[in-house]
Every structure is written in C-alpha cells, then in structure tokens.
Design a protein around this motif. Structure first.
Motif, PDB file in Angstrom:
ATOM      1  N   SER A  66     -26.501 -38.409  -0.131  1.00 31.13           N
ATOM      2  CA  SER A  66     -26.499 -37.076  -0.737  1.00 31.13           C
ATOM      3  C   SER A  66     -25.120 -36.423  -0.684  1.00 31.13           C
ATOM      4  O   SER A  66     -24.923 -35.343  -1.247  1.00 31.13           O
ATOM      5  CB  SER A  66     -27.522 -36.165  -0.041  1.00 31.13           C
ATOM      6  N   THR A  67     -24.149 -37.088  -0.047  1.00 26.79           N
ATOM      7  CA  THR A  67     -22.799 -36.528   0.027  1.00 26.79           C
ATOM      8  C   THR A  67     -21.975 -36.967  -1.186  1.00 26.79           C
ATOM      9  O   THR A  67     -22.175 -38.065  -1.712  1.00 26.79           O
ATOM     10  CB  THR A  67     -22.088 -36.965   1.313  1.00 26.79           C
ATOM     11  N   GLY A  91     -33.945 -42.242  -1.835  1.00 30.36           N
ATOM     12  CA  GLY A  91     -34.411 -41.008  -2.451  1.00 30.36           C
ATOM     13  C   GLY A  91     -35.892 -40.748  -2.407  1.00 30.36           C
ATOM     14  O   GLY A  91     -36.432 -40.061  -3.273  1.00 30.36           O
ATOM     15  N   ALA A  92     -36.596 -41.260  -1.397  1.00 25.28           N
ATOM     16  CA  ALA A  92     -38.018 -40.927  -1.252  1.00 25.28           C
ATOM     17  C   ALA A  92     -38.171 -39.456  -0.894  1.00 25.28           C
ATOM     18  O   ALA A  92     -37.288 -38.852  -0.284  1.00 25.28           O
ATOM     19  CB  ALA A  92     -38.652 -41.797  -0.170  1.00 25.28           C
ATOM     20  N   ASP A  93     -39.292 -38.881  -1.283  1.00 22.11           N
ATOM     21  CA  ASP A  93     -39.605 -37.498  -0.936  1.00 22.11           C
ATOM     22  C   ASP A  93     -40.694 -37.529   0.127  1.00 22.11           C
ATOM     23  O   ASP A  93     -41.847 -37.836  -0.166  1.00 22.11           O
ATOM     24  CB  ASP A  93     -40.073 -36.737  -2.173  1.00 22.11           C
ATOM     25  N   GLY A 106     -32.518 -28.483  -0.069  1.00 25.61           N
ATOM     26  CA  GLY A 106     -33.381 -29.661  -0.091  1.00 25.61           C
ATOM     27  C   GLY A 106     -33.553 -30.211  -1.494  1.00 25.61           C
ATOM     28  O   GLY A 106     -33.530 -31.427  -1.711  1.00 25.61           O
ATOM     29  N   HIS A 107     -33.734 -29.320  -2.463  1.00 31.07           N
ATOM     30  CA  HIS A 107     -33.842 -29.761  -3.857  1.00 31.07           C
ATOM     31  C   HIS A 107     -32.551 -30.434  -4.319  1.00 31.07           C
ATOM     32  O   HIS A 107     -32.576 -31.491  -4.968  1.00 31.07           O
ATOM     33  CB  HIS A 107     -34.145 -28.562  -4.765  1.00 31.07           C
ATOM     34  N   LEU A 108     -31.425 -29.811  -4.005  1.00 28.86           N
ATOM     35  CA  LEU A 108     -30.146 -30.343  -4.474  1.00 28.86           C
ATOM     36  C   LEU A 108     -29.806 -31.676  -3.809  1.00 28.86           C
ATOM     37  O   LEU A 108     -29.232 -32.562  -4.455  1.00 28.86           O
ATOM     38  CB  LEU A 108     -29.036 -29.318  -4.234  1.00 28.86           C
ATOM     39  N   ASP A 109     -30.163 -31.845  -2.542  1.00 31.77           N
ATOM     40  CA  ASP A 109     -29.967 -33.137  -1.891  1.00 31.77           C
ATOM     41  C   ASP A 109     -30.751 -34.228  -2.606  1.00 31.77           C
ATOM     42  O   ASP A 109     -30.262 -35.352  -2.797  1.00 31.77           O
ATOM     43  CB  ASP A 109     -30.416 -33.070  -0.424  1.00 31.77           C
ATOM     44  N   LEU A 110     -31.980 -33.915  -3.004  1.00 30.80           N
ATOM     45  CA  LEU A 110     -32.812 -34.887  -3.714  1.00 30.80           C
ATOM     46  C   LEU A 110     -32.204 -35.241  -5.064  1.00 30.80           C
ATOM     47  O   LEU A 110     -32.197 -36.411  -5.472  1.00 30.80           O
ATOM     48  CB  LEU A 110     -34.229 -34.330  -3.887  1.00 30.80           C
TER      49      LEU A 110
END
Length: 270
Positions: A66-67, A91-93, A106-110
């Motif tokens: 996510s970086t 990328g599992a939720d 959290g949304h943006l990391d996904l």
C-alpha cells in the motif's frame, strides 16, 4: 513451464492462502520463486518449506504494497532475475463493513493495493516479458467484481478494476507471447477468510469453500486460456453470472449474498 515463461516467478501476497499455493505450484513446475508480503516470519517459513520440498531457489521480499514506492523497490530487488510469471494476489479485505464504518485511510490503502499495485506491477514486470516475447501475468480478482454490493463498495470496485485491467492486457499482449489471466475467486479457505470470521465472532466452516491449492493448480494449468477464468465454475470462461439481470437486481442479489456470507439476514429493502 520454464521454457514457456522463464526461470523465475513472483507472487505478491505470497505468504499464505492462495498466494503460497501458487508458489508451491510454480516450484513444483521447476520455477524459482520470489515471495512478496509484509510479515517476515511467515514469508521465511513459507520459503524454507518450498526450498526443502522442491529444491528451487526462493527469494523473500518484505514490502507493504500500500506504500507508493513498494513496486519500484521490488523491481530494484529483483533486477538480476528474469521474471517470467507474475501473480498479483495481494489485497484481501478482512473486514467487510459498511462504507462509512471504515475510515478513509482504510479505503485508500485498499485502492493502492488492489488498483495502483497490480497496474504498476503489470507495467514494470510485463514490459520485459513483452520485449522477450514470453511470460505470463495473473491478476487475482473476485466474484465481488461482478456487481456492486452492500459492505463491498471499495473492495468490489477494486476487484472490478483488476478484472478489466487483466482483460485489457490480455487483448493487448495476446499476440506478443505473453499470457494474461484474470482469475476470479469465489469463497476460498484462506487465513484472511478465517481472520474475517474470527473478527466477527463467527464459527468458521469450510463447507462450500474452495481449496486454495486446487485454485492455484487450476489457474496454472490454464494460464493460456484467458482473459478470464472463473475458479470452480462449471463454465470457467463464461461471463458474469448476473449478465441476464438488470443492474439493479444484480446489485440487490450481490448485497444479499454478502449479507448471507457474513452470517446476517438481508432485509431486502430497495
């Protein structure tokens, strides 16, 4: 497989579940593997087992996908390798919740893991494959991509992005010697699935869940059968199961399915 694709493969999200199953399947076919994930102890444990079992080389790279600079760093740390097979499985939720119940970070990391990540990985590692005239890219997506659904807003949207990206790359690269496969997963027995159940206090039942090793084997056997492969389906190259529905009905059906999977009752409101 090494003659068709090359001597090395990368699995992003390769420490457990479907990712490590892909790594085992690749190693069993003689491909050396780069495992990419965040958790160093789990990565090293997976790598040690693969080396012992198959006698291939395994390199581990600990990265948070996510970086912003993660994929550039991965490219730098594998610059000495010919990567012929790329599997993007991150990328599992693990916390399916209503849109406003998750903070914006959290949304943006996904989004970064599931959209920016596979796009950048495909560009950085796909370009040399196209230049060499051989290789394969697998983007692991989900049945959540078929339609929007309650508690699946960001996750489903990112997986739809992955599905369309895979199909488009397949269309562009199909005559270049590079196979692209968008692998659509259903409910699969993975550690992230278990963690999701535990977080909600639900009993974990494997009934009806796909085995990750069978999923990976099926995909590796069908790398050249893109653009899309629906794991476990009686017609794996078919279109969306909601194709005959109006979009509104498809969204309501997806929402009911998400509620059922979460162990809740859908209220059926429009």
């Amino acid at each position: 497989m090494t003659s068709s694709y090359g001597p090395w493969g990368i699995v992003l999200g390769g420490s457990d579940g479907v990712g490590v199953a892909f790594a085992h399947g690749m190693a069993a076919r003689g491909i050396n593997v780069v495992l990419v994930a965040r958790r160093v102890p789990v990565l090293e444990q997976a790598a040690a087992l693969i080396r012992l079992k198959y006698g291939v080389e395994v390199r581990t790279v600990s990265l948070d996908l996510s970086t912003p600079d993660a994929l550039a760093e991965l490219e730098r740390r594998t610059a000495d390798l010919e990567i012929g097979l790329l599997v993007y499985n991150a990328g599992a939720d693990t916390s399916s919740v209503a849109f406003l119940d998750r903070d914006i970070d959290g949304h943006l990391d996904l989004v970064r893991r599931n959209c920016s990540g596979p796009l950048e990985a495909a560009h950085r590692f796909g370009a040399p494959m196209v230049a060499r005239g051989r290789g394969s890219v697998v983007l692991v997506t989900s049945g959540a991509a078929w339609a929007g659904g309650a508690t699946l807003a960001t996750y489903g949207a990112t997986k739809a992005f992955d599905l369309i990206l895979a199909e488009a790359l397949w269309a562009e690269w199909r005559d270049s010697g590079v196979d692209v496969l968008g692998l659509v997963l259903g409910r699969t027995d993975t550690p992230s699935h278990r963690r999701q159940a535990e977080a909600k206090g639900d009993a974990y039942d494997t009934a009806g869940l796909a085995d990750p090793y069978r999923v990976a084997e099926e995909a590796l056997d069908h790398l050249a059968d893109g653009p899309t492969w629906i794991s476990g389906s009686p017609d794996p190259t078919a279109g969306s199961p909601f194709a005959a529905m109006k979009r509104r009905d498809a969204v309501l059906a997806m929402s009911r399915g998400a509620a059922t999977a979460a162990g809740k009752k859908a209220d059926g409101r429009h």
